[in-house]
Enzyme design. Sequence first.
Site, mmCIF file in Angstrom:
data_model
loop_
_atom_site.group_PDB
_atom_site.id
_atom_site.type_symbol
_atom_site.label_atom_id
_atom_site.label_comp_id
_atom_site.label_asym_id
_atom_site.label_seq_id
_atom_site.Cartn_x
_atom_site.Cartn_y
_atom_site.Cartn_z
ATOM 1 C CB CYS A 1 48.427 4.688 0.812
ATOM 2 S SG CYS A 1 47.453 3.406 0.103
ATOM 3 N NE ARG B 1 45.947 -5.301 -1.218
ATOM 4 C CZ ARG B 1 45.454 -4.390 -2.063
ATOM 5 N NH1 ARG B 1 44.399 -4.706 -2.816
ATOM 6 N NH2 ARG B 1 45.978 -3.196 -2.150
ATOM 7 C CD GLN C 1 48.993 -2.078 -4.839
ATOM 8 O OE1 GLN C 1 49.551 -1.543 -3.896
ATOM 9 N NE2 GLN C 1 47.689 -2.018 -5.024
ATOM 10 C CG ASP D 1 50.546 2.196 -4.961
ATOM 11 O OD1 ASP D 1 49.657 2.842 -5.522
ATOM 12 O OD2 ASP D 1 50.459 1.772 -3.791
ATOM 13 C CG HIS E 1 49.900 7.129 -2.925
ATOM 14 N ND1 HIS E 1 50.775 6.077 -2.808
ATOM 15 C CD2 HIS E 1 48.660 6.613 -2.772
ATOM 16 C CE1 HIS E 1 50.083 4.968 -2.577
ATOM 17 N NE2 HIS E 1 48.806 5.263 -2.550
ATOM 18 C CE LYS F 1 36.263 1.559 -7.633
ATOM 19 N NZ LYS F 1 36.758 0.241 -7.286
ATOM 20 C CG HIS G 1 45.020 5.941 -3.432
ATOM 21 N ND1 HIS G 1 45.730 5.335 -2.428
ATOM 22 C CD2 HIS G 1 44.081 6.703 -2.828
ATOM 23 C CE1 HIS G 1 45.232 5.717 -1.267
ATOM 24 N NE2 HIS G 1 44.241 6.546 -1.468
#
Length: 648
Positions: free
Chosen positions: A341, A370, A388, A390, A392, A471, A517
């Site tokens: 992000c 992580r 990911q 991912d 945004h 979410k 996200h």
Amino acid sequence: MINVKLPDGSIKELEDNSTVADLAGSISEGLKRNSVAAEVNGQIADIGTILKDNDEVRILTSKDPASLEVLRHSTAHIMAQAVQRLYPNAKVAIGPSIENGFYYDFDIADHQLKPEDLPKIEDEMKKIIKEDQIFAKVDVKDVNAQIEEFKNKGEIYKAELMTEHAEHNPTLYMNKSKDGNIVWNDFCRGPHLPSSKFVKSFKLLTVAGAYWRGNEQNKMLQRIYATAFWTKEELDAHLLRLEEAEKRDHRKLANQLDLFSIREEVGSGLILWHANLSVVRESIEEYWRTEHRKRGYDIVYSPHIAKSQLWDISGHNEHFRENMFYMTVDEQDYVLKPMNCPFHILMYQAKRHSYRNLPIRMAELGTVYRYERSGALHGMTRVRGFTQDDAHIFCTPDQFVSEINRIIDFVDDTLSMFGMKYSVELSTRPDNYVGTLDVWDKAEAGLKEALDSKNISYEINEADGAFYGPKIDFKLTDAIGRTWQGATIQLDFNLPIRFDLKYTDKDGSLQTPVMIHRVIFGTMERFIGILIEHYAGAFPTWLAPEQVTLVPISERHVEYAEEVHSMLRDAGIRVNLDDRSESMNYKIREAQVRKVPYMLVMGDKEVEDKKVAIRSKEKGNLGTVTAEEFLAQILEEVRSKGKTKIGE
RNA sequence: GCCGACAUAGCUCAGUCGGUAGAGCAACAGUUUCGUAAACUGUAGGUCUGGGGUUCGAUUCCCCAUGUCGGCUCCA
């Protein structure tokens, strides 16, 4: 006299204080003998329940699926009694029925349960079942006295539970032997079977540790997982299903099909994608890129590390320090990125934005790291380095509902294409939220509205949202029934403020955009891990690492096979020529084991006719066509991603 | 991280009540040239996860570490 209503709408008149058992007896002796529980006004209850006027009653026998959890919960009590007989110092905690079985937690100071103890406990349980113990429900009249009694017996867990439920009319279940003596009891709401003799088919499965009340700060108890069914056939079928499911486990198939490995010298939770699985990933990523471009996303790249100060701004250093990889170079602290992000935000900030060019949808196959706790790691589904899919979305407050709708469609289209089922959970505002109440309310309403308008059923997890926004999570299920977080859509009211994001509105004023996200697959690792299990390693042709194996029957057919080989390869088909001096049967068997969708067998006839004999992995011999015809068909199968198939 | 179990050849597994290991498949070599799920013969392959300890002697017993597995907890 009282009247009760039966499921068929008929009314039955009974004496005052009649029980469900009396009702069953008034209908037939057989029903009385076979009734194990009842549903009274929608609630599952004992057959000893005293009925009231106007109650609606459905008598449950073992034929009724709803009776299964009663069986399992009663079996849990029998197990707890058996454990206390064998280990007198054992203290009992809780023992509910769960999906596919039940468990019971114990605190046994002087004994560590081992797998070899399970048969002993099973034997003791069989004795209890033979004793035909009656489960008798008793109201606790003096709660404090009962709590004291639990404490005196050292049953501190029961005492704690009773203390909490003091106001809720707590009940005990007494196990009475044939001569009427109370041999065991447990604080329990029930319901239970009439007697232990109804239990016939059960199996204790595993021993595990579990924190008291699921809290890490509490003592770790010993848990036994087990299951029970009404018949031995159902139990055996269940155990067989478990065995079969294990064969689909992506960690097992990884070795068999040469898909991926995890090496101690690399590190836990770090995946080596072998060539075969890399093909699968590449195909999926290509699909991913195409779909994103179609749906108005920009695709970007960002670095794998960033200075620590970036993560101060984002707040990650503060919230997730324990789970991040840090490094120091030239006295400068860097972090291996745990999220994408901040990079996307910085790209957003690279220029001024007008409401006219929102929404901006920025996507990246971003690899993040992580430090997950060692005990949490699991094959490809829980790892330390992962990619990911991912994205945004930066939009105005007026746009986010329609953006969420678009994302839900995207998720559903994608998962449906793979034939994967999912369940949906909506998580709402937690106590430690940031932002304002009206924005949260609007956001939650927007998420609900989006789900409702699509007739998607979902569960609500109250107060389980992230501190920065509500979410929607999409859960996927693996071969052995474990559920994993897949796609997620999260609103974020926090980062736009932390990074001071702005756009210029119609009236020229600077406004803060809403940020969403989202991931569709979740991570490539987890999604493909579950996909391996979904297909049991037999990937559809468009994903298969090896799409076609050529099987020349003997050496004199190799030359022709080479022609076919280069033709297919030049057309982009992943084809393997098996020209080893092995028997045809051997090559076919190996290709079947490798789960190759198609084999082309070539012998004298095919060479002469310039044709190939198609063998499908699933359907066997499909007959003979020219190599060109086969190529056209397989290209169409690949292009349609399996909507059309050769031989169908 | 916590509780427990496990770690033997590339893979799947056997074995050693303490005297340094064996099978099938795979690999390699040779023979075989085959019609829709395993041709035959031979060769090679292991500091029995790593480090300590006990012992005349440890792959086997004990301790520690690492990893994996079953759970719990956690999961931005």
